[in-house]
Design a protein around this motif. Structure first.
Motif, mmCIF file in Angstrom:
data_model
loop_
_atom_site.group_PDB
_atom_site.id
_atom_site.type_symbol
_atom_site.label_atom_id
_atom_site.label_comp_id
_atom_site.label_asym_id
_atom_site.label_seq_id
_atom_site.Cartn_x
_atom_site.Cartn_y
_atom_site.Cartn_z
ATOM 1 N N ASP A 241 -11.629 -5.144 -9.138
ATOM 2 C CA ASP A 241 -12.188 -5.889 -7.731
ATOM 3 C C ASP A 241 -10.948 -6.376 -7.070
ATOM 4 O O ASP A 241 -10.998 -7.119 -5.800
ATOM 5 C CB ASP A 241 -13.168 -7.036 -7.725
ATOM 6 C CG ASP A 241 -14.487 -6.267 -7.871
ATOM 7 O OD1 ASP A 241 -14.801 -5.165 -7.837
ATOM 8 O OD2 ASP A 241 -15.316 -6.813 -8.505
ATOM 9 N N ARG A 242 -9.684 -6.164 -7.373
ATOM 10 C CA ARG A 242 -8.248 -6.709 -6.878
ATOM 11 C C ARG A 242 -7.769 -5.518 -6.014
ATOM 12 O O ARG A 242 -7.902 -4.615 -6.100
ATOM 13 C CB ARG A 242 -7.373 -7.068 -8.027
ATOM 14 C CG ARG A 242 -7.874 -8.172 -8.733
ATOM 15 C CD ARG A 242 -6.629 -8.507 -9.579
ATOM 16 N NE ARG A 242 -6.838 -9.822 -10.305
ATOM 17 C CZ ARG A 242 -6.160 -10.083 -11.598
ATOM 18 N NH1 ARG A 242 -4.930 -9.840 -11.764
ATOM 19 N NH2 ARG A 242 -6.609 -11.341 -12.018
ATOM 20 N N VAL A 243 -7.341 -5.988 -4.696
ATOM 21 C CA VAL A 243 -6.937 -5.222 -3.620
ATOM 22 C C VAL A 243 -5.455 -4.493 -4.187
ATOM 23 O O VAL A 243 -4.692 -5.285 -4.653
ATOM 24 C CB VAL A 243 -6.578 -5.977 -2.266
ATOM 25 C CG1 VAL A 243 -5.968 -4.870 -1.417
ATOM 26 C CG2 VAL A 243 -7.742 -6.285 -1.851
ATOM 27 N N ARG A 244 -5.251 -3.572 -4.313
ATOM 28 C CA ARG A 244 -3.799 -2.783 -4.548
ATOM 29 C C ARG A 244 -2.986 -2.920 -3.380
ATOM 30 O O ARG A 244 -3.145 -1.726 -2.696
ATOM 31 C CB ARG A 244 -4.176 -1.304 -4.984
ATOM 32 C CG ARG A 244 -5.258 -1.036 -6.027
ATOM 33 C CD ARG A 244 -5.235 0.436 -6.502
ATOM 34 N NE ARG A 244 -6.259 0.748 -7.346
ATOM 35 C CZ ARG A 244 -7.020 1.278 -7.224
ATOM 36 N NH1 ARG A 244 -7.547 1.966 -5.965
ATOM 37 N NH2 ARG A 244 -7.893 1.637 -8.361
ATOM 38 N N TRP A 245 -2.268 -3.950 -3.065
ATOM 39 C CA TRP A 245 -1.586 -4.120 -2.020
ATOM 40 C C TRP A 245 -0.519 -3.128 -1.722
ATOM 41 O O TRP A 245 -0.129 -2.848 -0.636
ATOM 42 C CB TRP A 245 -0.916 -5.497 -2.071
ATOM 43 C CG TRP A 245 -1.899 -6.531 -1.828
ATOM 44 C CD1 TRP A 245 -2.633 -7.269 -2.834
ATOM 45 C CD2 TRP A 245 -2.842 -6.891 -0.774
ATOM 46 N NE1 TRP A 245 -3.477 -8.251 -2.434
ATOM 47 C CE2 TRP A 245 -3.649 -8.041 -0.991
ATOM 48 C CE3 TRP A 245 -2.697 -6.525 0.734
ATOM 49 C CZ2 TRP A 245 -4.385 -8.721 -0.091
ATOM 50 C CZ3 TRP A 245 -3.563 -6.985 1.624
ATOM 51 C CH2 TRP A 245 -4.500 -8.059 1.154
ATOM 52 N N LYS B 249 -6.966 1.056 2.767
ATOM 53 C CA LYS B 249 -7.639 0.064 1.931
ATOM 54 C C LYS B 249 -7.422 0.748 0.646
ATOM 55 O O LYS B 249 -7.900 1.754 0.418
ATOM 56 C CB LYS B 249 -8.931 -0.237 2.310
ATOM 57 C CG LYS B 249 -9.538 -1.474 1.563
ATOM 58 C CD LYS B 249 -10.554 -2.020 2.010
ATOM 59 C CE LYS B 249 -11.445 -3.082 1.291
ATOM 60 N NZ LYS B 249 -12.993 -3.019 1.653
ATOM 61 N N SER B 250 -7.411 -0.230 -0.543
ATOM 62 C CA SER B 250 -7.439 0.424 -1.997
ATOM 63 C C SER B 250 -7.783 -0.639 -2.966
ATOM 64 O O SER B 250 -7.246 -2.279 -2.788
ATOM 65 C CB SER B 250 -6.151 1.081 -2.499
ATOM 66 O OG SER B 250 -6.259 1.411 -3.761
ATOM 67 N N VAL B 251 -8.892 -0.634 -3.458
ATOM 68 C CA VAL B 251 -9.442 -1.701 -4.251
ATOM 69 C C VAL B 251 -9.551 -1.262 -5.867
ATOM 70 O O VAL B 251 -10.110 -0.033 -5.927
ATOM 71 C CB VAL B 251 -10.711 -2.330 -3.938
ATOM 72 C CG1 VAL B 251 -11.304 -3.426 -4.781
ATOM 73 C CG2 VAL B 251 -10.510 -2.919 -2.495
ATOM 74 N N ILE C 53 -1.581 -0.145 0.473
ATOM 75 C CA ILE C 53 -2.099 -0.362 1.740
ATOM 76 C C ILE C 53 -1.035 0.399 2.600
ATOM 77 O O ILE C 53 0.048 0.019 2.810
ATOM 78 C CB ILE C 53 -2.253 -1.862 2.008
ATOM 79 C CG1 ILE C 53 -3.125 -2.513 0.866
ATOM 80 C CG2 ILE C 53 -2.623 -2.191 3.736
ATOM 81 C CD1 ILE C 53 -4.392 -2.086 0.839
ATOM 82 N N ASP D 37 -9.666 4.352 -3.107
ATOM 83 C CA ASP D 37 -8.817 4.229 -2.183
ATOM 84 C C ASP D 37 -9.465 4.615 -0.771
ATOM 85 O O ASP D 37 -10.510 5.740 -0.725
ATOM 86 C CB ASP D 37 -7.796 5.219 -2.152
ATOM 87 C CG ASP D 37 -6.692 5.073 -3.144
ATOM 88 O OD1 ASP D 37 -6.317 3.942 -3.325
ATOM 89 O OD2 ASP D 37 -5.698 5.971 -3.417
#
Length: 301
Positions: free
Chosen positions: A289-293, A282-284, A296, A55
């Motif tokens: 390697d996927r964005v944790r939408w 932002k959080s990945v 956000i 995060d």
């Protein structure tokens, strides 16, 4: 010839303006970084479930005021004087704070490390008397919730029937707690009462208080605090009571079973606090390697 000169002059003027704009933007960026906001990446799981590894969090410096100090001296490990700009709020219990870890070399000596940052939840303020009873956190005279109750109860269940550090370590848990001294013999299930110093607060210099507050007093005074019989000495002078020069806080990770926090290293000095963590920008997921939408711009609570 005049046309070529005009074009060259126009090009130089344009480049000069762009350089000026870039310099202004850079200065504004530095000013915002010092006075307003900063960003940090969460490296571990110690604040789960509120914060996850990777995060990226936004830290509000306006709450306490931005810090001013000699960064170059700090990077070289020298003692620095930290001053604050005016703040527009105050830290409250259960706020999530970002701070410089105050014990980077040894856990019995406070030192500023500008390259090492922690993020934990504030569970006790200056002037509070903090306790842990049956793994739950309490402040005398305060009825609100402190930290993550579910995780505190989970820690208690994991340590059910365990009363020594050796047995706890077999389960991957450090049982003994600050100040790691037989005079109190505290642990992460039963801890305190521990008065959290406020600026100007006085404590009697008893053998017990010498153990509890030695780190803070030696950091403030730059002199050793020692015990001779039942008499406490600061340097070569006998000291009967002490008035603190700074405010201090007690912080803990939400993942109580796996967090290196004040339960183990003690007091967090106010000058070491960067600010209050307010949002995840932002959080990945580092495994995919996927964005944790869904995280956000999530408010940190």
């Amino acid at each position: 010839m005049e046309k070529k000169y005009y074009r060259l002059s126009f090009f130089i003027d344009k480049v000069f303006r762009l350089v000026i704009i870039a310099c202004i933007l850079f200065v504004l960026y530095l000013l915002l970084g010092v006075t307003t906001f900063a960003t940090f990446k969460v490296p571990t799981d110690s604040m789960e479930p509120a914060l996850l590894p990777e995060d990226c969090i936004l830290v509000n410096k306006w709450v306490m005021g931005g810090r001013i100090f000699n960064v170059w001296d700090a990077l070289e490990g020298k003692e620095v004087e930290i001053t604050r700009l005016p703040g527009f709020g105050k830290v409250e219990r259960d706020d999530v704070l970002v701070f410089n870890f105050p014990y980077p070399g040894r856990w019995d000596s406070i030192r500023l490390d500008v390259m090492k940052y922690y993020v934990k939840r504030c569970v006790a303020l200056p002037g509070d008397t903090f306790e842990i009873r049956d793994a739950r956190y309490y402040v005398r005279g305060y009825d609100g919730v402190l930290g993550n109750i579910r995780q505190q109860d989970y820690l208690r269940l994991q340590l059910n029937g365990i009363a020594d550090d050796h047995s706890a370590r077999e389960r991957g848990i450090c049982f003994n707690a600050y100040p790691f001294n037989d005079i109190v013999n505290w642990n992460i299930v039963e801890f305190g009462p521990f008065f959290i110093p406020a600026k100007g607060a006085e404590v009697l210099m008893t053998p017990l208080n010498k153990v509890l507050y030695r780190n803070a007093i030696e950091w403030e005074q730059k002199k050793p605090l020692t015990l001779k019989g039942d008499t406490v000495l600061l340097g070569d002078s006998v000291i009967r009571k002490y008035s603190f020069r700074q405010d201090y806080y007690f912080v803990a990770g939400d993942l109580a079973i796996n967090s290196q926090d004040s339960r183990y290293w003690g007091l967090l000095p106010e000058p070491f606090i960067v600010g209050k963590a307010v949002r995840i920008w932002k959080s990945v997921d580092k495994r995919t390697d996927r964005v944790r939408w869904n995280r956000i711009f999530k408010k940190i609570e």
